[in-house]
Motif scaffolding. Sequence first.
Motif, PDB file in Angstrom:
ATOM      1  N   VAL A 339       0.967  -1.252  -0.064  1.00  0.00           N
ATOM      2  CA  VAL A 339       0.062   0.048   0.029  1.00  0.00           C
ATOM      3  C   VAL A 339       0.754   1.266  -0.074  1.00  0.00           C
ATOM      4  O   VAL A 339       0.491   2.299  -0.545  1.00  0.00           O
ATOM      5  N   ALA A 340       1.939   1.259   0.761  1.00  0.00           N
ATOM      6  CA  ALA A 340       2.800   2.592   0.839  1.00  0.00           C
ATOM      7  C   ALA A 340       4.188   2.168   0.703  1.00  0.00           C
ATOM      8  O   ALA A 340       5.020   2.094   1.515  1.00  0.00           O
ATOM      9  N   PRO A 341       4.949   1.939  -0.713  1.00  0.00           N
ATOM     10  CA  PRO A 341       6.222   1.197  -0.531  1.00  0.00           C
ATOM     11  C   PRO A 341       7.191   2.441  -0.289  1.00  0.00           C
ATOM     12  O   PRO A 341       8.225   2.234  -0.190  1.00  0.00           O
ATOM     13  N   TRP A 347       8.958  -1.231   5.533  1.00  0.00           N
ATOM     14  CA  TRP A 347       9.971  -2.299   5.148  1.00  0.00           C
ATOM     15  C   TRP A 347      10.884  -2.554   6.205  1.00  0.00           C
ATOM     16  O   TRP A 347      11.170  -3.817   6.146  1.00  0.00           O
ATOM     17  N   ALA A 348      11.288  -1.820   7.264  1.00  0.00           N
ATOM     18  CA  ALA A 348      12.162  -2.027   8.399  1.00  0.00           C
ATOM     19  C   ALA A 348      11.242  -3.167   8.985  1.00  0.00           C
ATOM     20  O   ALA A 348      11.941  -4.279   9.623  1.00  0.00           O
ATOM     21  N   PHE A 349       9.915  -2.810   9.217  1.00  0.00           N
ATOM     22  CA  PHE A 349       9.262  -4.030  10.143  1.00  0.00           C
ATOM     23  C   PHE A 349       9.292  -5.456   9.415  1.00  0.00           C
ATOM     24  O   PHE A 349       9.349  -6.438   9.974  1.00  0.00           O
ATOM     25  N   CYS A 370      12.791  -3.747  -1.513  1.00  0.00           N
ATOM     26  CA  CYS A 370      12.955  -2.488  -0.822  1.00  0.00           C
ATOM     27  C   CYS A 370      14.044  -1.646  -1.423  1.00  0.00           C
ATOM     28  O   CYS A 370      13.633  -0.291  -1.542  1.00  0.00           O
ATOM     29  N   ILE A 371      15.094  -2.226  -2.063  1.00  0.00           N
ATOM     30  CA  ILE A 371      16.081  -1.439  -2.978  1.00  0.00           C
ATOM     31  C   ILE A 371      15.078  -0.984  -4.160  1.00  0.00           C
ATOM     32  O   ILE A 371      15.590   0.245  -4.703  1.00  0.00           O
ATOM     33  N   VAL A 395      20.143   2.357   0.207  1.00  0.00           N
ATOM     34  CA  VAL A 395      19.019   2.043   0.900  1.00  0.00           C
ATOM     35  C   VAL A 395      19.157   0.619   1.791  1.00  0.00           C
ATOM     36  O   VAL A 395      18.804   0.580   3.043  1.00  0.00           O
ATOM     37  N   GLU A 396      19.860  -0.178   1.113  1.00  0.00           N
ATOM     38  CA  GLU A 396      20.368  -1.383   2.232  1.00  0.00           C
ATOM     39  C   GLU A 396      20.921  -1.156   3.416  1.00  0.00           C
ATOM     40  O   GLU A 396      20.547  -1.672   4.566  1.00  0.00           O
TER      41      GLU A 396
END
Length: 425
Positions: A339-341, A347-349, A370-371, A395-396
């Motif tokens: 829903v909210a990329p 992403w961390a969760f 995520c990247i 990002v990683e």
Amino acid sequence: MAAGGGGGEVVAWWWLQIDGIDGLIDSFGSFKKSVWLKAIQFEKAHGTGDTLYELLCVAVQIPKAEFFWLMLVNEKLIASDVSAAREILQVAHFRLPDSEEIWHAAFKLEYENNELERARAFLAKARSVNEGGGRPERMWMKSAVVERKLGDFGEERRLLDEGLGLFPWIFKLWLMLGQLEERLDNLTQAKDAYKSCVKHCPNSIPLWLSLAKVEARISSNILVVRDVLKMARKRNPKDPQLWLAGVRAEKSEPFAVHLMEKALKDCKGSKNRGILLAYSIEMSSTSEEWTTLVSSNMKCEEEDEDPHVIAAIGNKLFSDDGNTQVDEARIWLNRAVSVAPDVGDFWAFLYKFELKHGSKDEQKEVLRKCIAAQPKHGDRWQPISKAVENSHQPVEVILNQLVLALEKQEDKAAAQDNNKGHYHC
């Protein structure tokens, strides 16, 4: 490809079919921007890199071709040809010396390639020529960012003061000045900057939040923080962020719960109310409590699809009373990033969950997605991604730093839980 649009766009598209780029250039060189865009889109879809480059080289010859210069630069950057992009920008500067966007592109190229002295020089020139329309305040903000990166805090402060003298209504300049003073541990000066800002920009939520946080650092008196946030809510009614800050500031569970009840009522129908409901879920002690809370508050489709609520449910299923519901938690956390990329917190969760419960392949897949998403937002994500030492980190690296921070926060909360009972928000 269908020849959409009307008039010149259709003619340009068919001319490309029949006579190629040369025909378009010879017969329609003076066409408006939309025609050139249609031709460029066609070349991107069906041509080669060389034919696209050739077309863009002609497009930049038309009057006020700023947009096409930027596209030409971008094509070279996509091809990792930084030198060529730099040369194109030099020509663009000569042709359009007053273009704010060209100046900004030149700065961005140098900054992202860690050529800070070059970036500094471009911005100094840009500040001297950019007195007209557009958003010239950006040049002062970017200049301050470069000085922060170079570690020249005196020059950073000078530039921010100069920018505020010209643009006192730009809240981001005040915010940057306050943040500079906070980094240097000049808390009184930071408070003064934030208080000055709320006089000039009373509707700036980030400034009110920053003022409340710095007051909390200066004084342990909750009454001072309450007064700031009450004034903020008076100026900006029904704002969920301000209510949430008030709840988080409370040290007493009964006070926090009472304030959250008021917040949910006051913000009914407000945009972004989901952050309140999400925090209510986080505060709840038992699965029965938070499931009842969700069913009684999620009355509309917007809240049902709110990514903060979705992520909060996933986290509760992940950690509820130590009885992780792995499959359900994975579904909810994956739904949040779908829903909210653009929100790095989610992403961390999910990544933290997969590191504990997923396979190596599942962990790699979350990291890959995520990247690809390149998240930029999130209450937890931004303080890490915008830290000076992380300005060029991929990002990683940011993702792993945030997961580590979440784990430390979880350990701290568990220790507090042992001492004070269930409530540890």
